[in-house]
Enzyme design. Structure first.
Site, short mmCIF file in Angstrom:
data_model
loop_
_atom_site.label_atom_id
_atom_site.label_comp_id
_atom_site.label_asym_id
_atom_site.label_seq_id
_atom_site.Cartn_x
_atom_site.Cartn_y
_atom_site.Cartn_z
N GLY A 10 0.71 -1.22 -0.14
CA GLY A 10 0.11 0.11 -0.07
C GLY A 10 0.81 1.21 0.06
O GLY A 10 0.65 2.40 0.64
N ASP A 36 2.28 -1.71 -4.54
CA ASP A 36 0.82 -1.44 -4.57
C ASP A 36 0.22 -1.97 -5.64
O ASP A 36 0.77 -2.70 -6.40
CB ASP A 36 0.69 0.35 -4.46
CG ASP A 36 -0.53 0.71 -3.96
OD1 ASP A 36 -1.64 0.34 -4.18
OD2 ASP A 36 -0.39 1.60 -2.81
N ILE A 37 -1.14 -1.53 -5.66
CA ILE A 37 -1.93 -2.41 -6.90
C ILE A 37 -1.73 -1.50 -8.36
O ILE A 37 -2.16 -2.16 -9.27
CB ILE A 37 -3.56 -2.42 -6.58
CG1 ILE A 37 -3.86 -1.09 -6.31
CG2 ILE A 37 -3.89 -3.42 -5.56
CD1 ILE A 37 -5.68 -1.06 -6.09
N ARG A 38 -1.14 -0.27 -8.38
CA ARG A 38 -0.92 0.36 -9.61
C ARG A 38 0.12 -0.42 -10.34
O ARG A 38 1.07 -1.00 -9.75
CB ARG A 38 -0.21 1.72 -9.19
CG ARG A 38 -1.17 2.62 -8.70
CD ARG A 38 -0.61 3.94 -8.58
NE ARG A 38 -1.12 4.92 -7.52
CZ ARG A 38 -0.84 6.18 -7.30
NH1 ARG A 38 0.42 6.53 -7.62
NH2 ARG A 38 -1.51 6.87 -6.62
N ASP A 51 -1.21 -6.94 -5.17
CA ASP A 51 -2.41 -6.76 -4.56
C ASP A 51 -2.42 -7.82 -3.18
O ASP A 51 -2.08 -9.17 -3.32
CB ASP A 51 -3.43 -7.32 -5.32
CG ASP A 51 -4.92 -7.47 -4.88
OD1 ASP A 51 -5.14 -7.28 -3.59
OD2 ASP A 51 -5.74 -7.72 -5.78
N TYR A 141 -15.26 0.64 8.42
CA TYR A 141 -13.73 0.81 8.57
C TYR A 141 -13.33 0.62 9.98
O TYR A 141 -12.23 -0.23 10.36
CB TYR A 141 -13.18 2.24 8.03
CG TYR A 141 -11.68 2.72 8.33
CD1 TYR A 141 -10.88 1.94 7.51
CD2 TYR A 141 -11.54 3.57 9.14
CE1 TYR A 141 -9.50 2.47 7.85
CE2 TYR A 141 -10.31 4.19 9.45
CZ TYR A 141 -9.25 3.28 8.65
OH TYR A 141 -7.94 3.99 8.89
#
Ligand code: SER
Length: 318
Positions: A10, A36-38, A51, A141
């Site tokens: 993250g 990160d997921i990008r 991920d 959350y």
């Protein structure tokens, strides 16, 4: 040579961006991996697309890079998780298990995982909220962070996992933007003050929340991971605090630098979330156990934010 090998999951988020920079300074660029997921991201350290819900890939990255410590920051924040409750729960919980289970297997020496002031709810005492008190969160959350805290303690007690955690308040920094939180106004307000001289706030003028400057949050994160394990007496998550303010108070402070700055108020669904959270936090245990100490109060934070954002705005317009 450091034998610490760090994976930040993250890394493109509000905390990750600054944390990676600081970890690289301390442990060396070659010992820190950002993920990160990008597809792509720009860091001075190696970046891997990852991920956290892909357990096999997380395992593979940890093993093939001889990772010893994970800082697991990937989560949906309060406002976004209310829009996507099922996915918020899935990402926030399964992501944590993906990392805790690797530590349980002995593949990681230490894990950092952040909790939040969002674990508290409307039945919690709002002022100087103690470390141990009524905890009845009302957001997805908050529920996921509270459950996560309990699981961290469980994995420590049952499997000896060295997991360390702090409850972040609202975080304010100039290098990165928050995404989907209830405390985001406290960053947006600075950008708007410089861009347009006016800001429409999604919380009411008198909604006080605990806040912290990013450099203090990064310091807390790295500090808690460095102290000897016996100093960590709380294996769920530590309260930490630096300052508390409401939108009217931060506006006054900004006006000391920009007297023409104006604010208006149009509270939305985030107002209810903010009202369910503490206004201020008692962090005595963190101060005693591992020497937590903040550096930035409201005037110092505002001064530093404006100074740095002005520099960025100026260099962007040239
Ligand atoms: N900053 C977070 C949020 O607003 C709280 O931890 O969701």
């Amino acid at each position: 040579m450091s034998d610490t090998r760090i994976l930040v999951i993250g890394a493109c988020g509000q905390v990750g961006t600054e944390l990676v920079e600081n970890l690289a300074l301390r442990f060396g660029n070659q010992n820190v991996i950002a993920s990160d997921i990008r597809d792509e991201a720009s860091f001075d350290v190696e970046y891997i697309k990852l991920d956290v819900l892909d357990r096999e890939k997380v395992r593979d990255v940890v093993v093939s890079n001889q990772i010893t410590e994970v800082y697991h920051l990937a989560a949906l924040l309060s406002a976004t998780a209310e829009k996507h409750p099922e996915f918020g729960w899935k990402l926030n919980m399964d992501g944590l298990f993906s990392v805790l289970d690797l530590a349980k297997e002995g593949l990681l020496k230490k894990v950092f995982w952040p909790s939040s002031i969002a674990v508290f709810g409307p039945t919690t005492p709002r002022e100087n909220t103690p470390q141990r008190t009524v905890i009845e969160p009302t957001t997805v959350y908050g529920i996921s962070k509270f459950a996560g805290e309990r699981w961290c303690e469980y994995y420590h007690n049952r499997y000896g996992v060295d997991v360390r955690s702090i409850r972040y308040p609202g975080l304010i920094g100039y290098k990165s933007l928050p995404g989907g939180g209830t405390t985001d106004y406290a960053v947006d307000i600075f950008h708007q003050a410089l861009k347009s001289g006016t800001y429409e706030c999604f919380l009411n003028a008198d909604t006080s929340l605990p806040m912290m400057y990013m450099s203090d949050a990064v310091k807390a994160t790295i500090d808690i991971m460095q102290v000897p394990t016996e100093q960590i007496k709380n294996r769920s998550s530590y309260n930490i605090s630096a300052m508390s303010f409401n939108p009217a108070e931060v506006t006054e402070e900004i006006r000391k630098h920009h007297p023409n700055f104006t604010i208006s108020y149009a509270p939305d669904e985030r107002q209810k979330i903010a009202e369910s959270w503490p206004a201020s936090i008692d962090d005595e245990e963190a101060r005693q156990d591992w020497g937590w100490n903040h550096e930035y109060d409201l005037p110092k934070m505002v001064n530093d934010m404006l100074h740095n954002l002005e520099k960025l705005h100026f260099s962007n317009s040239n």
